[in-house]
Scaffold this motif. Structure first.
Motif, mmCIF file in Angstrom:
data_model
loop_
_atom_site.group_PDB
_atom_site.id
_atom_site.type_symbol
_atom_site.label_atom_id
_atom_site.label_comp_id
_atom_site.label_asym_id
_atom_site.label_seq_id
_atom_site.Cartn_x
_atom_site.Cartn_y
_atom_site.Cartn_z
ATOM 1 N N ARG A 1 6.642 -16.979 -7.403
ATOM 2 C CA ARG A 1 5.206 -17.247 -7.532
ATOM 3 C C ARG A 1 4.944 -18.738 -7.683
ATOM 4 N N VAL A 2 5.788 -19.421 -8.438
ATOM 5 C CA VAL A 2 5.633 -20.874 -8.610
ATOM 6 C C VAL A 2 5.844 -21.575 -7.275
ATOM 7 N N LEU A 3 6.867 -21.185 -6.552
ATOM 8 C CA LEU A 3 7.145 -21.814 -5.260
ATOM 9 C C LEU A 3 5.989 -21.599 -4.286
ATOM 10 N N VAL A 4 5.475 -20.373 -4.214
ATOM 11 C CA VAL A 4 4.360 -20.083 -3.310
ATOM 12 C C VAL A 4 3.105 -20.827 -3.766
ATOM 13 N N PHE A 5 2.894 -20.909 -5.067
ATOM 14 C CA PHE A 5 1.745 -21.638 -5.613
ATOM 15 C C PHE A 5 1.788 -23.106 -5.185
ATOM 16 N N ILE A 6 2.935 -23.729 -5.327
ATOM 17 C CA ILE A 6 3.073 -25.135 -4.927
ATOM 18 C C ILE A 6 2.950 -25.266 -3.412
ATOM 19 N N ALA A 7 3.530 -24.320 -2.681
ATOM 20 C CA ALA A 7 3.457 -24.371 -1.220
ATOM 21 C C ALA A 7 2.024 -24.231 -0.721
ATOM 22 N N THR A 8 1.228 -23.396 -1.374
ATOM 23 C CA THR A 8 -0.133 -23.159 -0.903
ATOM 24 C C THR A 8 -1.139 -24.165 -1.439
ATOM 25 N N ARG A 9 -0.876 -24.729 -2.604
ATOM 26 C CA ARG A 9 -1.865 -25.613 -3.235
ATOM 27 C C ARG A 9 -1.418 -27.060 -3.316
ATOM 28 N N GLY A 10 -0.190 -27.342 -2.907
ATOM 29 C CA GLY A 10 0.299 -28.711 -2.981
ATOM 30 C C GLY A 10 0.908 -29.003 -4.341
ATOM 31 N N GLU B 1 11.993 -25.997 -14.693
ATOM 32 C CA GLU B 1 13.304 -26.648 -14.845
ATOM 33 C C GLU B 1 14.399 -25.858 -14.135
ATOM 34 N N LYS B 2 14.332 -24.539 -14.195
ATOM 35 C CA LYS B 2 15.317 -23.713 -13.474
ATOM 36 C C LYS B 2 15.202 -23.941 -11.977
ATOM 37 N N LEU B 3 13.971 -24.087 -11.480
ATOM 38 C CA LEU B 3 13.769 -24.346 -10.050
ATOM 39 C C LEU B 3 14.243 -25.739 -9.661
ATOM 40 N N VAL B 4 14.105 -26.701 -10.574
ATOM 41 C CA VAL B 4 14.630 -28.050 -10.330
ATOM 42 C C VAL B 4 16.151 -27.979 -10.236
ATOM 43 N N ARG B 5 16.787 -27.301 -11.209
ATOM 44 C CA ARG B 5 18.261 -27.180 -11.195
ATOM 45 C C ARG B 5 18.758 -26.438 -9.959
ATOM 46 N N ALA B 6 17.953 -25.506 -9.438
ATOM 47 C CA ALA B 6 18.332 -24.754 -8.240
ATOM 48 C C ALA B 6 18.094 -25.557 -6.962
ATOM 49 N N GLY B 7 17.477 -26.735 -7.106
ATOM 50 C CA GLY B 7 17.218 -27.576 -5.941
ATOM 51 C C GLY B 7 16.031 -27.116 -5.106
ATOM 52 N N LEU B 8 15.116 -26.338 -5.708
ATOM 53 C CA LEU B 8 13.984 -25.799 -4.958
ATOM 54 C C LEU B 8 12.688 -26.580 -5.178
ATOM 55 N N ILE B 9 12.594 -27.282 -6.298
ATOM 56 C CA ILE B 9 11.457 -28.183 -6.523
ATOM 57 C C ILE B 9 11.972 -29.496 -7.081
ATOM 58 N N GLN B 10 11.133 -30.519 -6.937
ATOM 59 C CA GLN B 10 11.420 -31.823 -7.515
ATOM 60 C C GLN B 10 10.402 -32.078 -8.610
ATOM 61 N N ARG B 11 10.861 -32.759 -9.614
ATOM 62 C CA ARG B 11 10.002 -33.134 -10.737
ATOM 63 C C ARG B 11 9.890 -34.654 -10.697
ATOM 64 N N ARG B 12 8.655 -35.126 -10.561
ATOM 65 C CA ARG B 12 8.431 -36.571 -10.501
ATOM 66 C C ARG B 12 7.492 -36.974 -11.622
ATOM 67 N N GLU B 13 7.876 -38.024 -12.333
ATOM 68 C CA GLU B 13 7.011 -38.570 -13.370
ATOM 69 C C GLU B 13 6.174 -39.685 -12.769
ATOM 70 N N GLU B 14 4.937 -39.758 -13.195
ATOM 71 C CA GLU B 14 4.043 -40.825 -12.761
ATOM 72 C C GLU B 14 4.552 -42.125 -13.392
ATOM 73 N N PRO B 15 4.804 -43.170 -12.591
ATOM 74 C CA PRO B 15 5.345 -44.423 -13.143
ATOM 75 C C PRO B 15 4.460 -45.057 -14.215
ATOM 76 N N THR B 16 3.141 -44.916 -14.067
ATOM 77 C CA THR B 16 2.241 -45.546 -15.034
ATOM 78 C C THR B 16 1.980 -44.672 -16.257
ATOM 79 N N ASP B 17 2.289 -43.387 -16.167
ATOM 80 C CA ASP B 17 2.078 -42.477 -17.298
ATOM 81 C C ASP B 17 3.159 -41.408 -17.253
ATOM 82 N N ARG B 18 4.235 -41.632 -17.981
ATOM 83 C CA ARG B 18 5.402 -40.743 -17.921
ATOM 84 C C ARG B 18 5.104 -39.344 -18.445
ATOM 85 N N ARG B 19 3.960 -39.175 -19.105
ATOM 86 C CA ARG B 19 3.584 -37.833 -19.567
ATOM 87 C C ARG B 19 3.121 -36.955 -18.411
ATOM 88 N N TYR B 20 2.666 -37.581 -17.324
ATOM 89 C CA TYR B 20 2.181 -36.827 -16.178
ATOM 90 C C TYR B 20 3.345 -36.509 -15.247
#
Length: 159
Positions: A38-47, A70-89
């Protein structure tokens, strides 16, 4: 036609569509769980999304959404990027592998629905297409050109 017949017909059609969706999930259950898909489809459909968006979509606490992500990041299915100007985002995006997995699920669904529609006479297939479009419009669902299924949000708060 009795007042119950359209409802019964819609429920029978929904059963077929749910079976199609369920079978597409079975094909990838060795890779991801249903909530992860569901998370993968959500990101795929909504960006790209943030963990808060994922939590809202799944209807879970933010910590649960973070664990799933985090499990999806470890599985190589999503990437997690922090905003350079605001690491909380944090922004979550699909990797190419995540895109391929979603495409595989969607392609399965499209092929299965196409097989059912192909078994119908032309005039009934056209009537079904009009009926499906009217049903989706009445529910307030914006059509998806790529065949992705998303969760329907009720137009009014549930009692």
């Amino acid at each position: 036609m009795t007042s119950a017949e359209p409802i019964d017909s819609a429920l029978r059609a929904a059963d077929v569509l749910l079976r199609v969706a369920a079978q597409s999930v079975v094909e990838v259950e060795s890779v991801v769980t249903s909530p992860q898909l569901r998370v993968l489809v959500f990101i795929a459909t909504r960006g790209p999304q943030n963990p808060g968006d994922v939590a809202a979509e799944l209807g879970v606490h933010a910590s649960n959404a973070t664990r799933i992500s985090e499990k999806l990041v470890r599985a190589g299915l999503i990437q997690r990027r922090e905003e350079p100007t605001d690491r909380r985002y944090v922004q979550l995006t699909l990797t190419r592998e995540g895109e391929r997995l979603v495409e595989r699920v969607i392609e399965h669904r499209r092929n299965a629905v196409a097989q059912v529609l192909a078994a119908m006479p032309d005039d009934e297939r056209e009537a079904a297409a009009r009926g499906f479009a009217a049903f989706a419009a009445a529910a307030g669902v914006t059509p998806s050109e790529d065949g992705r299924f998303t969760l329907l949000r009720p137009p009014h708060p549930a009692p």
